[in-house]
Scaffold this active site. Structure first.
Site, short mmCIF file in Angstrom:
data_model
loop_
_atom_site.label_atom_id
_atom_site.label_comp_id
_atom_site.label_asym_id
_atom_site.label_seq_id
_atom_site.Cartn_x
_atom_site.Cartn_y
_atom_site.Cartn_z
N GLU A 111 -4.87 3.73 6.13
CA GLU A 111 -4.56 3.71 4.64
C GLU A 111 -5.12 4.69 3.77
O GLU A 111 -4.77 5.23 2.93
CB GLU A 111 -5.53 2.40 4.25
CG GLU A 111 -5.17 2.20 2.56
CD GLU A 111 -5.61 0.80 2.22
OE1 GLU A 111 -6.07 0.50 1.17
OE2 GLU A 111 -5.76 -0.23 3.03
N ARG A 119 0.87 -1.08 -0.08
CA ARG A 119 -0.09 0.03 0.07
C ARG A 119 0.70 1.31 0.04
O ARG A 119 0.50 2.44 0.51
CB ARG A 119 -1.03 -0.12 1.05
CG ARG A 119 -2.10 -1.13 1.13
CD ARG A 119 -2.92 -0.89 0.12
NE ARG A 119 -3.73 -2.29 -0.23
CZ ARG A 119 -3.60 -3.13 -1.09
NH1 ARG A 119 -2.57 -3.45 -1.67
NH2 ARG A 119 -4.48 -4.14 -0.97
N SER A 129 -11.40 1.06 2.21
CA SER A 129 -10.68 0.58 3.34
C SER A 129 -9.96 1.52 4.18
O SER A 129 -8.98 2.16 3.79
CB SER A 129 -9.49 -0.51 2.96
OG SER A 129 -10.37 -1.65 2.46
#
Length: 307
Positions: free
Chosen positions: A298, A179, A228
């Protein structure tokens, strides 16, 4: 909050600029959460050359941030000082395919890239169908879903540096990790090339349908959300930790942890950016208390809090 209007000075310093400059432009409607204050300046470049010209002549003292469709973003209520750059689909949203290569502008939706690949019989990019963002964000965050990640298919990416210089980054140059990428955060990605595998079109479509079905049944995709919220810790799932900490349906003001998927925060209708960020921090604290594991955001959070 209202920032000083610096657009006249910018226009005077950049007589050949072709893009649009807007002062104190609200960012709330440009994010999926629908919260946040204004950008001191919102710049929409006409094309890559216009973006490079703008950055080359922009004072290095002014902070710069780029946004796509705002699907993975919290803008704080005090707004964003400096310049927010938004790449418009008209100039940066084209996609194309030839042989086993798919090309895409940074403003192209991830979903559209998957559709372009499918139409050309190129497999391996079905995972993009389940990511609610743009290619620019996918490059910056190594976006992934359903077992695939951007690093698995990227050939090269093009970006403009803070000094207006154009750069081409190979897959290795991107320094992808989970990520995230290791490219200088000041670089603004403008386009990318991906390689897949020539695959039966019916098989690609079936896989994309599986991805869509998973999203519709497991995620609150019709809510005001940012996707998310936290990265999955190594060997664990963020949503399981959040659920175990008793945070399902937890609320702060108008923000709530989704009942459908605990790693999604939603704006129930009147949330502020402060509500959503506070809820996220409350979840992080409770997870740390119950499991000893620290969750990492995130979702990107930008701007200043409202005083």
């Amino acid at each position: 909050m209202t920032f000083p209007d610096i657009t006249p000075d910018l226009k005077a310093a950049m007589p050949e600029l072709r893009g649009r400059l807007l002062a104190n432009q609200s960012l709330a409607e440009l994010t999926w959460f629908r919260v946040g204050g204004p950008a001191q300046v919102l710049f929409t470049p006409a094309d890559e050359d216009d973006l490079a010209y703008f950055l080359k002549h922009l004072s290095k003292e002014l902070p710069v941030y780029v946004i796509g469709v705002g699907s993975n973003l919290i803008v704080r209520d005090g707004g964003m000082p400096g310049v927010v750059i938004r790449l418009a689909p008209r100039a940066f949203g084209e996609t194309g395919a030839a042989d086993d290569i798919v090309t895409a502008g940074a403003a192209a939706l991830d979903k559209r890239v998957a559709e372009t690949a499918a139409a050309a019989g190129i497999g391996g990019m079905e995972f993009f169908f389940g990511i609610p963002g743009t290619i620019g964000g996918a490059l910056r965050m190594n976006a992934g879903a359903n077992g695939g990640e951007t690093k698995d298919v990227l050939v090269e990416a093009t970006g403009i540096g803070r000094d207006g210089t154009r750069h081409i980054f190979s897959n290795a140059d991107m320094k992808f990790v989970y990520r995230n990428s290791g490219v200088d955060p000041s670089v603004i990605f403008t386009s990318a090339r991906f390689r897949g595998k020539v695959t039966d079109a019916a098989a690609i479509r079936a896989r994309m349908q599986d991805v869509q079905t998973h999203r519709e049944t497991a995620q609150p995709i019709r809510e005001k959300t940012g996707g998310s919220t936290f990265k999955n810790p190594p060997g664990n799932s963020a949503w399981k930790l959040i659920d175990a900490a008793g945070c399902r349906r937890l609320k702060v003001g108008g923000a709530q942890v989704s009942e459908m998927h605990c790693n999604f925060l939603i704006n129930t209708g009147n949330a502020t950016g402060h509500d959503i960020e506070t809820l996220g921090e409350t979840v992080r604290e409770r997870v740390k208390q119950t499991s000893g594991i620290e969750l990492h955001w995130e979702i990107k959070r930008i701007g200043i809090g409202k005083s």
